[in-house]
Scaffold this active site. Sequence first.
Site, PDB file in Angstrom:
ATOM      1  N   LYS A  79       0.947  -1.132  -0.039  1.00 32.56           N
ATOM      2  CA  LYS A  79      -0.033  -0.061   0.022  1.00 32.56           C
ATOM      3  C   LYS A  79       0.901   1.054  -0.002  1.00 32.56           C
ATOM      4  O   LYS A  79       1.868   1.317   0.643  1.00 32.56           O
ATOM      5  CB  LYS A  79      -0.758  -0.055   1.226  1.00 32.56           C
ATOM      6  CG  LYS A  79      -1.872   0.852   1.252  1.00 32.56           C
ATOM      7  CD  LYS A  79      -2.980   0.860   2.465  1.00 32.56           C
ATOM      8  CE  LYS A  79      -3.742   2.077   2.886  1.00 32.56           C
ATOM      9  NZ  LYS A  79      -4.797   1.977   4.137  1.00 32.56           N
ATOM     10  N   SER A 149      -9.335   2.162   2.714  1.00 30.77           N
ATOM     11  CA  SER A 149      -8.224   2.862   1.918  1.00 30.77           C
ATOM     12  C   SER A 149      -7.129   2.133   1.163  1.00 30.77           C
ATOM     13  O   SER A 149      -6.563   2.516   0.492  1.00 30.77           O
ATOM     14  CB  SER A 149      -7.548   4.055   2.705  1.00 30.77           C
ATOM     15  OG  SER A 149      -6.971   3.151   3.814  1.00 30.77           O
ATOM     16  N   SER A 173      -9.994  -0.130   6.976  1.00 28.62           N
ATOM     17  CA  SER A 173      -9.363   0.106   5.661  1.00 28.62           C
ATOM     18  C   SER A 173      -8.766  -1.416   5.297  1.00 28.62           C
ATOM     19  O   SER A 173      -8.283  -1.196   4.182  1.00 28.62           O
ATOM     20  CB  SER A 173      -8.293   1.224   5.853  1.00 28.62           C
ATOM     21  OG  SER A 173      -8.843   2.497   5.618  1.00 28.62           O
TER      22      SER A 173
END
Lengths: 441, 441
Positions: A79, A149, A173
């Site tokens: 990420k 996210s 997330s």
Amino acid sequence: MAKALHTLCASEAQECILRGNFTVEAYTEALLDRVAARDSEVHAWATLDPLHVLEQARRLDRIPKDQRGPLHGFVIGVKDVINTEDFPTKHNSPLHQDDPTLIDATSVAILRANGALIMGKTRTTEYAVVAVTPGTKNPHDPSRSPGGSSSGSAAAVADYQVPIGLGTQTIGSIMRPSSFNGVYGFKPTWNSISSEGQKVTSPTLDTFGFMARDPRDLRKLSDVFGLKDDEAPRKGEMIAGQKFAILRPPMWKNAGPGTVAAMEMAGQILRDAGATVDEIALPSDFENVLKLQTDVLRHEIQVVFHRESTCVRDTMSKELVAATAGIEGTPRRTFLRSFDALAALRGKMDEIASDYAAIIAPSSVDVAPVTDTWTGDPQFNGMWTGLHTPAINVPGFAGEGDMPVGVTLVSGRYRDEHLLQVAASVGPLFSERGGWKSKLA
Amino acid sequence: MAKALHTLCASEAQECILRGNFTVEAYTEALLDRVAARDSEVHAWATLDPLHVLEQARRLDRIPKDQRGPLHGFVIGVKDVINTEDFPTKHNSPLHQDDPTLIDATSVAILRANGALIMGKTRTTEYAVVAVTPGTKNPHDPSRSPGGSSSGSAAAVADYQVPIGLGTQTIGSIMRPSSFNGVYGFKPTWNSISSEGQKVTSPTLDTFGFMARDPRDLRKLSDVFGLKDDEAPRKGEMIAGQKFAILRPPMWKNAGPGTVAAMEMAGQILRDAGATVDEIALPSDFENVLKLQTDVLRHEIQVVFHRESTCVRDTMSKELVAATAGIEGTPRRTFLRSFDALAALRGKMDEIASDYAAIIAPSSVDVAPVTDTWTGDPQFNGMWTGLHTPAINVPGFAGEGDMPVGVTLVSGRYRDEHLLQVAASVGPLFSERGGWKSKLA
């Protein structure tokens, strides 16, 4: 017919590589081919350099067999709020497009030292804070949200572009995108794995975790991070005779039909397998747990983003400005009260969870919503982040439009090994009988 | 006779610069001259590049008067576990001698954006963890410890090489060196200033803070970091009529004569100034507060250093190996119990503190010990770090060998502005009547 290389989970690919069936390079090429074929539709990656990745793959292939690490051949998407030495970390923010932060986060350094290959950076919302998608599409239906996210990690794993994706969770997330994309998502006990080197949002909530299509992969990753319960879980435990809890959390009235059905079906499958399943409610002191978690987040995020708010405000989106504005009009003692009250609930939740093999809770309000801007609602995830418990999204259920929806398994803090083992037992059952299968393989 | 430039505190220097008495460049040259004259004895700096610093000074001088930040002309030394974009961050570890982490920590970015000049990196113990001095000497007596782990920052400030030093505290790494070197040290409420970009040791204990020779400087720094109490403290409050507490903490029997005398004298000076001074003891649930803080630290540090312990163990000193080994032989539930119990004490301490203008506690066991290897004992500091309260070391008292020893002022969480104001009132009194004056000016 042999499975296509890109569809193997990391543990399967590793076995083949160690057996000499194919090289890390050949495997990585297959993944890169999948990316090339698909990512112009999915948009999972923020940074990906095929030549560099292949060079890394060849380097791994040259390591003598007796010197290969436990994650040899594990290929991982990171990420883009987690620092890496070979790729920039852009946080989906104009402020960080040219950052020379070329040092591995602690988590990435551990993965690499154990033989993993970092494939590239996956897309995230701005600083992993706002709820605006980073252009990523749900690979099962591009008209739907990928969640966030950790959008790119979940989508890339679901789309067979990479077997493992790293994520971070401060509200939901990891859990929410895992549910939306039909993959396993693991949020370990808070701070059982160091979050050093990933963007800080809220120091007492931020949790490092990862996503995969197979619970065996979660387990192998957990081992290199040193996750160890006080009591080693008994191996190969069956579901029959175990006790589970179905927990419908505060705000359950907001659950959509996909989630309502998944929770019911999960309970029924476990009962059919010989488990006892209790329907439980939380004691009244948990009523405000979501507000407590939100108060802590809104205060802590304001502290972390003090720099951006006061020095470089023009680099922030209006959504980020709103999300980092703090607890509007309320004193700091409100935050302190919530901070202390949330802390006081953690031990109580451990005690409740200790009666069960796992608590089963919703992972998302429903299947991924149809939207190209919104990452979806994390209201069922925040409490577990605030309570610091381990949580695993287990996929397998189908909702509207034949989209995946998962359920969350929860146990008390530092029972991560136990929970992973429970997930490994119930996962295949949920996959088999839950009604959802990926069509992307 | 005008004071020599290098002896001015940051606020005084800033006033002169704004008045046009001298430039930032001239002021910085004076500091660099002081470094050149003294640092071969004190060894406060890890990295210092005079040409780069002077270039920065000239850049600041070119900023038009109406665009200068609130910290224009503040010159700051940064502990070498806090990232900076223009200097490497070496953590006093062989693993990080060539790190390209050239990005500012959040704290440093805020300081720079407000006009501060970063002079260089100050020496610290290995990762700010071990208790072995980094070669730094106590400038008041080079045979004595400078304290640690913020050794270089405290020594450089005490030695008039720089007016401000940044520090970090996980047990007593700001308070103890401040006491040993006779400077103010401020540990704000935990996480009221973001620690992002400084080495993580223990996420729930690590606290960013700073040292200075004048409480006005602390206040100006606090303002740019946005420290704000719920109720603004009344300005210019006198000591007369206020209520203070003298708190002799657990293990007080270990206090040496310098600290015993400083605590007594502090109480007497306040009484003489018309304050009420209560001698208080903590309720019995605080008895184990030090053990709780230690349990949390020993567990959390093990998580953060999992990478080093398992992947690059040969880069660790034997002291670091020992310090990061975890809670030997005890289960994780011991940590969880301590983590929760410490959390439960925080609100109780706020309540106790709310009855007083400040609690007065010891800053160190005694004056700096005679040693060239040990940073001294932090046993009186850890509880305040664990309880998340703001704490300020106020110098002014003399112990053995005419060495400085300070006392710690404490208030409840998020009463930082209040505590800074109390320190600004009592500081000059303690300096005047406490019996210690620096001979280094």
